[in-house]
Design a protein around this motif. Structure first.
Motif, PDB file in Angstrom:
ATOM      1  N   THR A  22     -36.714  30.912  24.346  1.00  0.00           N
ATOM      2  CA  THR A  22     -36.365  31.899  23.340  1.00  0.00           C
ATOM      3  C   THR A  22     -34.865  31.871  23.098  1.00  0.00           C
ATOM      4  OG1 THR A  22     -38.215  33.310  23.965  1.00  0.00           O
ATOM      5  CG2 THR A  22     -36.415  34.341  22.747  1.00  0.00           C
ATOM      6  N   HIS A  23     -34.501  31.889  21.840  1.00  0.00           N
ATOM      7  CA  HIS A  23     -33.092  31.868  21.456  1.00  0.00           C
ATOM      8  C   HIS A  23     -32.729  33.156  20.720  1.00  0.00           C
ATOM      9  CE1 HIS A  23     -33.698  27.600  22.213  1.00  0.00           C
ATOM     10  NE2 HIS A  23     -32.392  27.453  22.245  1.00  0.00           N
ATOM     11  N   TYR A  73     -27.636  31.210  21.086  1.00  0.00           N
ATOM     12  CA  TYR A  73     -27.635  30.915  22.514  1.00  0.00           C
ATOM     13  C   TYR A  73     -29.019  31.241  23.051  1.00  0.00           C
ATOM     14  CZ  TYR A  73     -26.777  35.982  23.138  1.00  0.00           C
ATOM     15  OH  TYR A  73     -26.845  37.357  23.099  1.00  0.00           O
ATOM     16  N   GLU A  74     -29.304  30.759  24.239  1.00  0.00           N
ATOM     17  CA  GLU A  74     -30.600  31.017  24.861  1.00  0.00           C
ATOM     18  C   GLU A  74     -30.625  32.438  25.413  1.00  0.00           C
ATOM     19  OE1 GLU A  74     -31.778  28.080  27.660  1.00  0.00           O
ATOM     20  OE2 GLU A  74     -31.308  26.400  26.321  1.00  0.00           O
ATOM     21  N   HIS A  98     -28.299  35.890  28.141  1.00  0.00           N
ATOM     22  CA  HIS A  98     -27.859  37.248  27.832  1.00  0.00           C
ATOM     23  C   HIS A  98     -28.838  37.863  26.835  1.00  0.00           C
ATOM     24  CE1 HIS A  98     -23.936  36.190  29.517  1.00  0.00           C
ATOM     25  NE2 HIS A  98     -23.945  35.108  28.756  1.00  0.00           N
ATOM     26  N   PRO A  99     -29.054  39.184  26.888  1.00  0.00           N
ATOM     27  CA  PRO A  99     -29.871  39.828  25.857  1.00  0.00           C
ATOM     28  C   PRO A  99     -29.254  39.608  24.478  1.00  0.00           C
ATOM     29  CG  PRO A  99     -29.442  41.330  27.686  1.00  0.00           C
ATOM     30  CD  PRO A  99     -28.570  40.140  27.902  1.00  0.00           C
ATOM     31  N   GLY A 136     -24.931  39.748  22.079  1.00  0.00           N
ATOM     32  CA  GLY A 136     -24.228  38.755  21.289  1.00  0.00           C
ATOM     33  C   GLY A 136     -23.449  39.354  20.134  1.00  0.00           C
ATOM     34  N   LEU A 137     -23.831  40.564  19.700  1.00  0.00           N
ATOM     35  CA  LEU A 137     -23.103  41.193  18.594  1.00  0.00           C
ATOM     36  C   LEU A 137     -21.645  41.469  18.957  1.00  0.00           C
ATOM     37  CD1 LEU A 137     -25.711  43.782  17.248  1.00  0.00           C
ATOM     38  CD2 LEU A 137     -25.032  41.609  16.212  1.00  0.00           C
ATOM     39  N   THR A 138     -21.377  41.696  20.211  1.00  0.00           N
ATOM     40  CA  THR A 138     -20.022  42.046  20.628  1.00  0.00           C
ATOM     41  C   THR A 138     -19.405  41.007  21.555  1.00  0.00           C
ATOM     42  OG1 THR A 138     -20.975  43.428  22.369  1.00  0.00           O
ATOM     43  CG2 THR A 138     -20.334  44.516  20.317  1.00  0.00           C
ATOM     44  N   ASN A 139     -20.088  39.900  21.741  1.00  0.00           N
ATOM     45  CA  ASN A 139     -19.577  38.851  22.626  1.00  0.00           C
ATOM     46  C   ASN A 139     -19.750  37.480  21.978  1.00  0.00           C
ATOM     47  OD1 ASN A 139     -19.017  40.237  25.445  1.00  0.00           O
ATOM     48  ND2 ASN A 139     -20.921  41.123  24.648  1.00  0.00           N
ATOM     49  N   PRO A 140     -18.965  37.166  20.984  1.00  0.00           N
ATOM     50  CA  PRO A 140     -19.121  35.882  20.291  1.00  0.00           C
ATOM     51  C   PRO A 140     -18.909  34.677  21.191  1.00  0.00           C
ATOM     52  CG  PRO A 140     -17.094  36.978  19.611  1.00  0.00           C
ATOM     53  CD  PRO A 140     -17.869  37.967  20.407  1.00  0.00           C
ATOM     54  N   GLU A 141     -18.309  34.886  22.345  1.00  0.00           N
ATOM     55  CA  GLU A 141     -18.091  33.767  23.264  1.00  0.00           C
ATOM     56  C   GLU A 141     -19.399  33.281  23.877  1.00  0.00           C
ATOM     57  OE1 GLU A 141     -17.119  36.845  23.715  1.00  0.00           O
ATOM     58  OE2 GLU A 141     -17.551  37.525  25.767  1.00  0.00           O
TER      59      GLU A 141
END
Length: 132
Positions: free
Chosen positions: A32-33, A102-103, A107-108, A112-117
């Motif tokens: 799942t991505h 990302y997979e 991370h949930p 990703g909304l607040t962690n573009p890294e």
């Protein structure tokens, strides 16, 4: 190898609508991505605006776009296309828009909304310009 390609950007007057598309290839079907739309204005931080998981889980939005933007996906055999429907556009929505992934095992998706890294693959971007 995962590849992402955005399309659909352009110029629009405030109050109008645009739909962005992200053609994704190489996503493994047994994992799942998280697929996220991220925007960036030169000189400012990247901002995650909408995200979903490829298994059809819940979607998440930044407060700045909630109620105006909708993220969705279309699956046709081994091809996936992700969309960002943007309604009631505002001048502050003007930015370069990227899709990134990302997979989800890492991370949930909402993080990703607040962690573009977190993202390991990015598209080339598509420009959206909204005039008042």
């Amino acid at each position: 190898q995962v590849q992402l390609a955005e399309s659909g950007g352009g110029s629009m007057q405030a109050g109008g609508s645009l739909r962005l598309a992200c053609a994704a290839s190489g996503l493994s079907t047994d994992r799942t991505h998280c697929l996220t739309w991220v925007r960036q204005v030169p000189g400012l931080e990247r901002e995650g605006v909408a995200t979903l998981s490829t298994d059809g889980g819940p979607t998440f939005y930044a407060d700045s776009v909630k109620g105006r933007f909708t993220i969705s996906q279309f699956v046709d055999n081994d091809k996936r296309t992700f969309f960002l429907q943007m309604n009631n556009l505002k001048p502050e929505d003007s930015a370069m828009y990227y899709c990134a992934t990302y997979e989800r095992s890492r991370h949930p998706c909402y993080e990703g909304l607040t962690n573009p890294e977190y993202f390991h693959t990015w598209g080339q971007g598509t420009q959206v310009t909204v005039s008042s």
